[in-house]
Scaffold this active site. Structure first.
Site, PDB file in Angstrom:
ATOM      1  N   PHE A  81     -46.911  12.323  13.639  1.00  0.00           N
ATOM      2  CA  PHE A  81     -46.876  13.584  12.919  1.00  0.00           C
ATOM      3  C   PHE A  81     -47.301  14.772  13.803  1.00  0.00           C
ATOM      4  O   PHE A  81     -46.583  15.890  13.450  1.00  0.00           O
ATOM      5  CB  PHE A  81     -47.307  13.628  11.721  1.00  0.00           C
ATOM      6  CG  PHE A  81     -46.777  12.634  10.594  1.00  0.00           C
ATOM      7  CD1 PHE A  81     -45.790  12.564   9.806  1.00  0.00           C
ATOM      8  CD2 PHE A  81     -47.666  11.525  10.532  1.00  0.00           C
ATOM      9  CE1 PHE A  81     -45.446  11.731   8.771  1.00  0.00           C
ATOM     10  CE2 PHE A  81     -47.228  10.499   9.344  1.00  0.00           C
ATOM     11  CZ  PHE A  81     -46.183  10.739   8.771  1.00  0.00           C
ATOM     12  N   SER A 125     -36.238  15.635  12.635  1.00  0.00           N
ATOM     13  CA  SER A 125     -36.003  16.602  11.902  1.00  0.00           C
ATOM     14  C   SER A 125     -34.421  16.780  11.698  1.00  0.00           C
ATOM     15  O   SER A 125     -33.853  16.499  12.903  1.00  0.00           O
ATOM     16  CB  SER A 125     -36.289  17.934  12.289  1.00  0.00           C
ATOM     17  OG  SER A 125     -35.922  19.189  11.403  1.00  0.00           O
ATOM     18  N   TYR A 150     -38.575  25.014  18.648  1.00  0.00           N
ATOM     19  CA  TYR A 150     -39.231  23.988  17.832  1.00  0.00           C
ATOM     20  C   TYR A 150     -38.056  22.829  17.866  1.00  0.00           C
ATOM     21  O   TYR A 150     -38.553  21.641  17.912  1.00  0.00           O
ATOM     22  CB  TYR A 150     -39.470  24.469  16.383  1.00  0.00           C
ATOM     23  CG  TYR A 150     -39.591  23.396  15.446  1.00  0.00           C
ATOM     24  CD1 TYR A 150     -40.798  22.397  15.416  1.00  0.00           C
ATOM     25  CD2 TYR A 150     -38.745  23.191  14.487  1.00  0.00           C
ATOM     26  CE1 TYR A 150     -41.100  21.454  14.623  1.00  0.00           C
ATOM     27  CE2 TYR A 150     -38.718  22.050  13.449  1.00  0.00           C
ATOM     28  CZ  TYR A 150     -40.157  21.126  13.768  1.00  0.00           C
ATOM     29  OH  TYR A 150     -40.140  20.338  12.571  1.00  0.00           O
ATOM     30  N   LYS A 154     -37.699  18.724  19.293  1.00  0.00           N
ATOM     31  CA  LYS A 154     -37.390  17.314  18.551  1.00  0.00           C
ATOM     32  C   LYS A 154     -36.433  16.820  19.252  1.00  0.00           C
ATOM     33  O   LYS A 154     -36.513  15.457  19.188  1.00  0.00           O
ATOM     34  CB  LYS A 154     -37.099  17.900  16.976  1.00  0.00           C
ATOM     35  CG  LYS A 154     -38.079  18.435  16.140  1.00  0.00           C
ATOM     36  CD  LYS A 154     -39.207  17.263  15.866  1.00  0.00           C
ATOM     37  CE  LYS A 154     -40.560  17.734  15.198  1.00  0.00           C
ATOM     38  NZ  LYS A 154     -41.412  17.091  15.288  1.00  0.00           N
TER      39      LYS A 154
HETATM   40  P1  NAD Z   1     -48.377  20.000   9.458  1.00  0.00           P
HETATM   41  O1  NAD Z   1     -48.590  21.072  10.301  1.00  0.00           O
HETATM   42  O2  NAD Z   1     -48.943  20.106   8.044  1.00  0.00           O
HETATM   43  O3  NAD Z   1     -48.995  18.545  10.048  1.00  0.00           O
HETATM   44  C1  NAD Z   1     -49.075  18.519  11.625  1.00  0.00           C
HETATM   45  C2  NAD Z   1     -50.552  18.091  11.791  1.00  0.00           C
HETATM   46  O4  NAD Z   1     -50.695  17.861  13.293  1.00  0.00           O
HETATM   47  C3  NAD Z   1     -51.526  19.053  11.616  1.00  0.00           C
HETATM   48  O5  NAD Z   1     -52.485  18.612  10.658  1.00  0.00           O
HETATM   49  C4  NAD Z   1     -52.135  19.610  12.868  1.00  0.00           C
HETATM   50  O6  NAD Z   1     -53.345  20.104  12.871  1.00  0.00           O
HETATM   51  C5  NAD Z   1     -51.812  18.326  13.731  1.00  0.00           C
HETATM   52  N1  NAD Z   1     -51.689  18.611  15.114  1.00  0.00           N
HETATM   53  C6  NAD Z   1     -50.754  19.538  15.598  1.00  0.00           C
HETATM   54  N2  NAD Z   1     -50.818  19.456  17.016  1.00  0.00           N
HETATM   55  C7  NAD Z   1     -51.657  18.443  17.271  1.00  0.00           C
HETATM   56  C8  NAD Z   1     -52.073  17.870  18.549  1.00  0.00           C
HETATM   57  N3  NAD Z   1     -51.679  18.390  19.710  1.00  0.00           N
HETATM   58  N4  NAD Z   1     -53.095  17.073  18.495  1.00  0.00           N
HETATM   59  C9  NAD Z   1     -53.631  16.424  17.332  1.00  0.00           C
HETATM   60  N5  NAD Z   1     -53.153  16.930  16.237  1.00  0.00           N
HETATM   61  C10 NAD Z   1     -52.091  18.179  16.000  1.00  0.00           C
HETATM   62  O7  NAD Z   1     -46.802  19.670   9.424  1.00  0.00           O
HETATM   63  P2  NAD Z   1     -46.108  18.702   8.568  1.00  0.00           P
HETATM   64  O8  NAD Z   1     -45.275  19.562   7.638  1.00  0.00           O
HETATM   65  O9  NAD Z   1     -46.954  17.684   8.036  1.00  0.00           O
HETATM   66  O10 NAD Z   1     -45.241  18.142   9.478  1.00  0.00           O
HETATM   67  C11 NAD Z   1     -45.223  16.856  10.203  1.00  0.00           C
HETATM   68  C12 NAD Z   1     -44.143  16.434  11.187  1.00  0.00           C
HETATM   69  O11 NAD Z   1     -43.061  16.513  10.707  1.00  0.00           O
HETATM   70  C13 NAD Z   1     -44.118  17.451  12.270  1.00  0.00           C
HETATM   71  O12 NAD Z   1     -43.954  16.852  13.476  1.00  0.00           O
HETATM   72  C14 NAD Z   1     -43.225  18.482  11.770  1.00  0.00           C
HETATM   73  O13 NAD Z   1     -42.503  19.066  12.781  1.00  0.00           O
HETATM   74  C15 NAD Z   1     -42.122  17.279  11.085  1.00  0.00           C
HETATM   75  N6  NAD Z   1     -41.153  17.930  10.308  1.00  0.00           N
HETATM   76  C16 NAD Z   1     -41.698  18.547   9.325  1.00  0.00           C
HETATM   77  C17 NAD Z   1     -40.663  19.124   8.575  1.00  0.00           C
HETATM   78  C18 NAD Z   1     -41.117  20.149   7.422  1.00  0.00           C
HETATM   79  O14 NAD Z   1     -40.390  20.699   6.841  1.00  0.00           O
HETATM   80  N7  NAD Z   1     -42.597  19.921   6.745  1.00  0.00           N
HETATM   81  C19 NAD Z   1     -39.322  19.042   8.435  1.00  0.00           C
HETATM   82  C20 NAD Z   1     -39.013  18.149   9.638  1.00  0.00           C
HETATM   83  C21 NAD Z   1     -39.970  17.415  10.352  1.00  0.00           C
HETATM   84  N1  UFG Z   2     -35.121  31.028   1.779  1.00  0.00           N
HETATM   85  C1  UFG Z   2     -35.254  32.060   0.938  1.00  0.00           C
HETATM   86  N2  UFG Z   2     -36.265  32.776   0.945  1.00  0.00           N
HETATM   87  C2  UFG Z   2     -37.648  32.400   1.492  1.00  0.00           C
HETATM   88  C3  UFG Z   2     -37.244  31.162   2.323  1.00  0.00           C
HETATM   89  C4  UFG Z   2     -36.176  30.811   2.546  1.00  0.00           C
HETATM   90  O1  UFG Z   2     -34.144  32.430   0.417  1.00  0.00           O
HETATM   91  O2  UFG Z   2     -38.424  33.105   1.633  1.00  0.00           O
HETATM   92  C5  UFG Z   2     -34.026  30.185   1.853  1.00  0.00           C
HETATM   93  C6  UFG Z   2     -33.182  29.944   3.344  1.00  0.00           C
HETATM   94  O3  UFG Z   2     -32.354  30.950   3.485  1.00  0.00           O
HETATM   95  C7  UFG Z   2     -32.443  28.627   3.194  1.00  0.00           C
HETATM   96  C8  UFG Z   2     -33.524  27.856   2.100  1.00  0.00           C
HETATM   97  O4  UFG Z   2     -34.219  28.907   1.431  1.00  0.00           O
HETATM   98  O5  UFG Z   2     -31.426  28.783   2.354  1.00  0.00           O
HETATM   99  C9  UFG Z   2     -34.535  26.917   2.634  1.00  0.00           C
HETATM  100  O6  UFG Z   2     -35.396  27.709   3.793  1.00  0.00           O
HETATM  101  P1  UFG Z   2     -36.774  26.939   4.354  1.00  0.00           P
HETATM  102  O7  UFG Z   2     -37.465  28.033   5.347  1.00  0.00           O
HETATM  103  O8  UFG Z   2     -37.536  26.432   3.233  1.00  0.00           O
HETATM  104  O9  UFG Z   2     -36.168  25.755   4.920  1.00  0.00           O
HETATM  105  P2  UFG Z   2     -35.194  25.763   6.228  1.00  0.00           P
HETATM  106  O10 UFG Z   2     -33.892  24.801   5.720  1.00  0.00           O
HETATM  107  O11 UFG Z   2     -34.971  26.980   6.727  1.00  0.00           O
HETATM  108  O12 UFG Z   2     -36.053  24.963   7.274  1.00  0.00           O
HETATM  109  C10 UFG Z   2     -36.094  23.637   7.222  1.00  0.00           C
HETATM  110  C11 UFG Z   2     -37.652  23.175   7.957  1.00  0.00           C
HETATM  111  C12 UFG Z   2     -37.601  23.244   9.306  1.00  0.00           C
HETATM  112  C13 UFG Z   2     -36.413  22.477   9.915  1.00  0.00           C
HETATM  113  C14 UFG Z   2     -35.230  22.908   9.210  1.00  0.00           C
HETATM  114  C15 UFG Z   2     -33.650  22.269   9.629  1.00  0.00           C
HETATM  115  O13 UFG Z   2     -38.654  23.909   7.508  1.00  0.00           O
HETATM  116  O14 UFG Z   2     -38.844  22.510   9.851  1.00  0.00           O
HETATM  117  O15 UFG Z   2     -35.302  22.870   7.820  1.00  0.00           O
HETATM  118  O16 UFG Z   2     -33.763  20.905   9.307  1.00  0.00           O
HETATM  119  F1  UFG Z   2     -36.040  22.722  11.257  1.00  0.00           F
END
Ligand code: NAD
Ligand code: UFG
Length: 336
Positions: A81, A125, A150, A154
């Site tokens: 993660f 993602s 970002y 991925k």
């Molecule tokens: P998060 O930031 O809450 O968790 C990531 C964790 O990784 C954090 O605790 C951070 O301290 C740690 N970290 C970052 N770089 C590091 C490093 N070099 N060494 C050790 N630890 C490190 O994010 P999340 O929402 O839990 O996401 C987890 C994974 O899922 C990420 O790879 C993210 O890109 C992916 N992801 C998240 C979303 C989303 O919307 N949350 C969507 C798609 C994919």
């Molecule tokens: N939105 C608003 N107001 C806000 C934030 C978002 O209207 O303050 C809308 C956006 O326009 C979008 C929807 O809410 O239509 C969702 O937006 P988010 O920012 O919550 O999520 P995204 O779909 O933009 O992004 C997510 C993840 C990224 C990932 C991306 C594509 O956060 O990590 O999906 O998979 F890259």
């Protein structure tokens, strides 16, 4: 299984640690705390009754990370993660994003090879599909150009892992493409607590409901969608966490490279999400309509059939459950 969880104190990692315990696995966490707090470890213990082994180590630090492998001995799998994840920030700090996300993954793969670890699940993602030509997205759809650094990280890490598996047929790689994770642990103790003004909609709405922010800004109501607002596939983090447990089981069958969308298969608009939040919490969310946010697409949701067919996994919770749980976390545990 003994499972190394990088980024295990983060939003999705910490909930996955709970799911691992529930299913009889033994997690070992590595996190550098760059986007999480050490208190999460206490809260994991409160929820699961168990305190995982934790190493404050940066996955980019080969020597430091190697010590974890030496100390822990045989580990069956890793769920990776760790990474930086803010889309907007990645356009301003691209080199930091490429360095952290790529280097941590490369160091991990090198250590897996040195210590004979054969199974990896990677947090990918839906962003790897780029601007979708059609929805719902299926795993065989082309991996395009992401709209930000970002997303490019991925795509690159997916490729690195696939190439590593091509060169070593004993390596098993599971790429999980998450759609929009929301919600929190039902205990209210674990969830998403972003620094500063949230970029993502769910923490933003929760902070408006809790009185921390005044008004939600809806980014565009002129999309070609039924109500004009953006449509996404919001998946509860508890369901997402279970997806990782199902993927571990799959890896145990030596599948080579496997790829799954983790989503609900259902699109929800911004207006529908607001309505679900209001229904779940009884709190009215004031909003204004702003212009579209650059880089946003109209619709993005998964076809999640493959995960059901091959992993036996599907999302069980709905957006109202997620809204209720996000709000509970916001009002009990998140920074005030
Ligand atoms: P998060 O930031 O809450 O968790 C990531 C964790 O990784 C954090 O605790 C951070 O301290 C740690 N970290 C970052 N770089 C590091 C490093 N070099 N060494 C050790 N630890 C490190 O994010 P999340 O929402 O839990 O996401 C987890 C994974 O899922 C990420 O790879 C993210 O890109 C992916 N992801 C998240 C979303 C989303 O919307 N949350 C969507 C798609 C994919
Ligand atoms: N939105 C608003 N107001 C806000 C934030 C978002 O209207 O303050 C809308 C956006 O326009 C979008 C929807 O809410 O239509 C969702 O937006 P988010 O920012 O919550 O999520 P995204 O779909 O933009 O992004 C997510 C993840 C990224 C990932 C991306 C594509 O956060 O990590 O999906 O998979 F890259």
């Amino acid at each position: 299984m003994k499972v190394l969880v990088t980024g295990g104190l983060g939003f999705i990692g910490s909930e996955t640690v709970i799911a691992l315990y529930k299913n009889g696995h033994e997690p070992v966490i590595v996190d550098n705390l760059s986007n999480s707090k050490i208190e999460v470890l206490d809260n994991i213990e409160k929820v699961s009754g168990k305190r995982p082994t934790f190493y404050k180590v940066d996955c980019c630090d080969y020597e430091g990370f190697k010590k974890v492998f030496e100390k822990e001995g045989k580990m069956d799998a890793v769920i990776h993660f760790a990474g930086l994840k803010a889309v907007g920030e990645s356009t301003k700090k691209p080199v930091e994003y490429y360095t952290n996300n790529l280097l941590s993954s490369l160091v991990l793969v090198r250590l897996m090879k040195e210590f004979g670890m054969k199974n990896i699940i990677f947090s990918s993602s839906a962003t790897v599909y780029g601007v979708p030509e059609r929805v719902p997205l299926v795993e065989t759809d082309p991996v395009g150009h992401a709209t930000n650094p970002y997303g490019e990280t991925k795509i690159m890490i997916e490729r690195i892992l696939q190439d590593a598996a091509k060169a070593d047929s004993s390596l098993n790689v599971c790429l999980l493409r998450y759609f929009n994770p929301i919600g929190a642990d039902p205990s209210g103790l674990l969830g998403e607590d972003p620094n500063g003004i949230p970029n993502n909609i769910m923490p933003y709405i929760s902070q408006v409901a809790a009185g921390k922010l005044k008004t939600l800004h809806v980014f565009g109501n002129d999309y070609p969608t039924p109500d004009g607002t953006g449509v996404r596939d919001y998946i509860h983090v508890v369901d997402l966490a279970e997806g990782h447990v199902a993927a571990l089981k799959k890896l145990a069958t030596n599948p080579g490279v496997v790829i799954y969308n983790l989503g609900t298969g259902k699109g929800t608009s911004v207006f529908e999400l607001i309505a679900a939040f209001e229904k779940a919490t009884g709190i009215k969310i004031p909003y204004v309509i702003d212009p579209r946010r650059p880089g946003d697409v109209a619709e993005n949701y998964a076809n999640a059939d493959k995960a059901f067919e091959e992993l036996g996994w599907k999302a069980k919770l709905n957006v109202e459950d997620a809204c209720r749980d996000s709000y509970r976390f916001q009002t009990t545990t998140a920074s005030k």
